[in-house]
Design a protein around this motif. Structure first.
Motif, PDB file in Angstrom:
ATOM      1  N   GLY A  53      45.431   7.880  88.888  1.00 26.14           N
ATOM      2  CA  GLY A  53      45.611   6.551  88.323  1.00 26.14           C
ATOM      3  C   GLY A  53      45.056   6.508  86.915  1.00 26.14           C
ATOM      4  O   GLY A  53      44.040   7.130  86.628  1.00 26.14           O
ATOM      5  N   LYS A  56      47.716   1.467  82.900  1.00 27.30           N
ATOM      6  CA  LYS A  56      48.648   0.572  83.585  1.00 27.30           C
ATOM      7  C   LYS A  56      49.376   1.237  84.751  1.00 27.30           C
ATOM      8  O   LYS A  56      50.265   0.640  85.339  1.00 27.30           O
ATOM      9  CB  LYS A  56      49.634  -0.032  82.596  1.00 27.30           C
ATOM     10  CG  LYS A  56      50.513   0.936  81.878  1.00 27.30           C
ATOM     11  CD  LYS A  56      51.366   0.165  80.874  1.00 27.30           C
ATOM     12  CE  LYS A  56      52.301   1.077  80.130  1.00 27.30           C
ATOM     13  NZ  LYS A  56      53.106   0.352  79.173  1.00 27.30           N
ATOM     14  N   TYR A  57      48.987   2.457  85.101  1.00 29.74           N
ATOM     15  CA  TYR A  57      49.529   3.162  86.267  1.00 29.74           C
ATOM     16  C   TYR A  57      48.384   3.321  87.270  1.00 29.74           C
ATOM     17  O   TYR A  57      47.649   4.300  87.219  1.00 29.74           O
ATOM     18  CB  TYR A  57      50.105   4.524  85.843  1.00 29.74           C
ATOM     19  CG  TYR A  57      51.126   4.379  84.743  1.00 29.74           C
ATOM     20  CD1 TYR A  57      52.407   3.944  85.019  1.00 29.74           C
ATOM     21  CD2 TYR A  57      50.789   4.642  83.414  1.00 29.74           C
ATOM     22  CE1 TYR A  57      53.348   3.782  84.003  1.00 29.74           C
ATOM     23  CE2 TYR A  57      51.721   4.484  82.401  1.00 29.74           C
ATOM     24  CZ  TYR A  57      52.992   4.055  82.705  1.00 29.74           C
ATOM     25  OH  TYR A  57      53.909   3.891  81.695  1.00 29.74           O
ATOM     26  N   ASP A  59      47.954   4.074  90.382  1.00 28.47           N
ATOM     27  CA  ASP A  59      47.861   5.074  91.442  1.00 28.47           C
ATOM     28  C   ASP A  59      48.838   6.214  91.191  1.00 28.47           C
ATOM     29  O   ASP A  59      49.656   6.176  90.269  1.00 28.47           O
ATOM     30  CB  ASP A  59      48.108   4.438  92.812  1.00 28.47           C
ATOM     31  CG  ASP A  59      49.422   3.687  92.883  1.00 28.47           C
ATOM     32  OD1 ASP A  59      50.386   4.100  92.226  1.00 28.47           O
ATOM     33  OD2 ASP A  59      49.478   2.673  93.592  1.00 28.47           O
ATOM     34  N   MET A  61      51.432   7.206  92.851  1.00 28.90           N
ATOM     35  CA  MET A  61      52.849   6.863  93.003  1.00 28.90           C
ATOM     36  C   MET A  61      53.414   6.199  91.740  1.00 28.90           C
ATOM     37  O   MET A  61      54.549   6.466  91.368  1.00 28.90           O
ATOM     38  CB  MET A  61      53.072   5.961  94.217  1.00 28.90           C
ATOM     39  CG  MET A  61      52.954   6.690  95.544  1.00 28.90           C
ATOM     40  SD  MET A  61      53.996   8.161  95.671  1.00 28.90           S
ATOM     41  CE  MET A  61      55.614   7.440  95.567  1.00 28.90           C
ATOM     42  N   SER A  62      52.633   5.356  91.091  1.00 30.44           N
ATOM     43  CA  SER A  62      53.138   4.715  89.868  1.00 30.44           C
ATOM     44  C   SER A  62      53.293   5.739  88.743  1.00 30.44           C
ATOM     45  O   SER A  62      54.219   5.639  87.935  1.00 30.44           O
ATOM     46  CB  SER A  62      52.260   3.542  89.447  1.00 30.44           C
ATOM     47  OG  SER A  62      50.957   3.968  89.154  1.00 30.44           O
ATOM     48  N   ILE A  63      52.420   6.740  88.700  1.00 25.86           N
ATOM     49  CA  ILE A  63      52.566   7.819  87.721  1.00 25.86           C
ATOM     50  C   ILE A  63      53.826   8.626  88.026  1.00 25.86           C
ATOM     51  O   ILE A  63      54.610   8.942  87.133  1.00 25.86           O
ATOM     52  CB  ILE A  63      51.310   8.719  87.698  1.00 25.86           C
ATOM     53  CG1 ILE A  63      50.135   7.954  87.090  1.00 25.86           C
ATOM     54  CG2 ILE A  63      51.574  10.010  86.924  1.00 25.86           C
ATOM     55  CD1 ILE A  63      48.811   8.661  87.164  1.00 25.86           C
ATOM     56  N   CYS A  64      54.050   8.935  89.304  1.00 28.43           N
ATOM     57  CA  CYS A  64      55.254   9.681  89.703  1.00 28.43           C
ATOM     58  C   CYS A  64      56.529   8.900  89.400  1.00 28.43           C
ATOM     59  O   CYS A  64      57.519   9.475  88.931  1.00 28.43           O
ATOM     60  CB  CYS A  64      55.206  10.025  91.191  1.00 28.43           C
ATOM     61  SG  CYS A  64      53.978  11.272  91.595  1.00 28.43           S
ATOM     62  N   ARG A  65      56.505   7.594  89.662  1.00 24.80           N
ATOM     63  CA  ARG A  65      57.681   6.764  89.358  1.00 24.80           C
ATOM     64  C   ARG A  65      57.998   6.776  87.872  1.00 24.80           C
ATOM     65  O   ARG A  65      59.155   6.894  87.463  1.00 24.80           O
ATOM     66  CB  ARG A  65      57.467   5.328  89.832  1.00 24.80           C
ATOM     67  CG  ARG A  65      57.914   5.078  91.255  1.00 24.80           C
ATOM     68  CD  ARG A  65      57.969   3.589  91.582  1.00 24.80           C
ATOM     69  NE  ARG A  65      56.676   2.936  91.576  1.00 24.80           N
ATOM     70  CZ  ARG A  65      55.798   2.982  92.571  1.00 24.80           C
ATOM     71  NH1 ARG A  65      56.065   3.650  93.665  1.00 24.80           N
ATOM     72  NH2 ARG A  65      54.651   2.354  92.479  1.00 24.80           N
ATOM     73  N   ARG A  66      56.963   6.662  87.052  1.00 22.17           N
ATOM     74  CA  ARG A  66      57.172   6.674  85.606  1.00 22.17           C
ATOM     75  C   ARG A  66      57.715   8.034  85.152  1.00 22.17           C
ATOM     76  O   ARG A  66      58.624   8.101  84.318  1.00 22.17           O
ATOM     77  CB  ARG A  66      55.883   6.329  84.866  1.00 22.17           C
ATOM     78  CG  ARG A  66      56.046   6.275  83.371  1.00 22.17           C
ATOM     79  CD  ARG A  66      57.036   5.199  82.951  1.00 22.17           C
ATOM     80  NE  ARG A  66      57.155   5.144  81.506  1.00 22.17           N
ATOM     81  CZ  ARG A  66      58.250   4.836  80.870  1.00 22.17           C
ATOM     82  NH1 ARG A  66      59.350   4.509  81.537  1.00 22.17           N
ATOM     83  NH2 ARG A  66      58.282   4.822  79.559  1.00 22.17           N
ATOM     84  N   GLU A  69      61.360   8.112  85.952  1.00 22.88           N
ATOM     85  CA  GLU A  69      62.124   7.301  85.007  1.00 22.88           C
ATOM     86  C   GLU A  69      62.381   8.059  83.703  1.00 22.88           C
ATOM     87  O   GLU A  69      63.371   7.820  83.027  1.00 22.88           O
ATOM     88  CB  GLU A  69      61.370   6.009  84.671  1.00 22.88           C
ATOM     89  CG  GLU A  69      61.289   5.023  85.804  1.00 22.88           C
ATOM     90  CD  GLU A  69      60.305   3.886  85.520  1.00 22.88           C
ATOM     91  OE1 GLU A  69      59.675   3.866  84.433  1.00 22.88           O
ATOM     92  OE2 GLU A  69      60.156   3.026  86.390  1.00 22.88           O
ATOM     93  N   LEU A 118      52.752   7.740  78.573  1.00 23.13           N
ATOM     94  CA  LEU A 118      52.183   8.089  79.875  1.00 23.13           C
ATOM     95  C   LEU A 118      51.008   9.051  79.712  1.00 23.13           C
ATOM     96  O   LEU A 118      49.941   8.853  80.297  1.00 23.13           O
ATOM     97  CB  LEU A 118      53.261   8.700  80.771  1.00 23.13           C
ATOM     98  CG  LEU A 118      52.804   9.224  82.133  1.00 23.13           C
ATOM     99  CD1 LEU A 118      52.165   8.124  82.969  1.00 23.13           C
ATOM    100  CD2 LEU A 118      53.987   9.852  82.873  1.00 23.13           C
TER     101      LEU A 118
END
Length: 135
Positions: A53, A56-57, A59, A61-66, A69, A118
């Motif tokens: 984490g 603004k990410y 956790d 999963m939010s890093i992986c989602r970004r 993208e 990121l």
């Protein structure tokens, strides 16, 4: 081949190597800090915990989602010690911006800009949680 190095903050540099020969681009973001008893233990935790984490990410999963993208950008870390300095950093392999669509550009989407953002969050704003630190 075009190699550019940018100073993006106190002791933080960004190196961007660009060529039209490959489908991927390579970005390296490093931060060099003096070794000291007060800060070095924390500095050593920056990169390993950043994947859990950052900024603004909140956790993994939010890093992986970004990263997804950004067309599956691949980010890895590095740490090295030299004399009285510690260098910590992140490296990214990204799809060349020549593969961005016209629609991407119209919407202000940039693979390189998004990857840099990121990586900056991960390096400069890692989220430290008590459970992430072994005692």
């Amino acid at each position: 081949m075009d190699i550019k190095t940018y100073n993006v903050g106190d002791n933080v540099t960004l190196t961007h190597i660009r060529t039209d020969r490959f489908k991927k681009a390579y970005i390296k973001l490093t931060m060099t800090v003096p070794l000291s008893r007060e800060t070095t233990p924390t500095d050593l935790l920056v990169v390993p915990t950043a994947y859990r984490g950052a900024g603004k990410y909140p956790d993994f999963m939010s890093i992986c989602r970004r990263a997804e993208e950004l067309y599956s950008v691949s980010i890895s870390n590095s740490q090295s010690k030299s004399n009285s300095y510690l260098t910590i950093g992140l490296r990214a392999s990204v799809l060349s911006d020549k593969y961005e669509t016209e629609e991407d550009r119209k919407n202000g989407f940039s693979i390189l800009d998004g990857t840099f953002e990121l990586m900056s969050e991960m390096l400069k704003k890692p989220l430290f949680r008590e459970k992430d630190i072994e005692t």
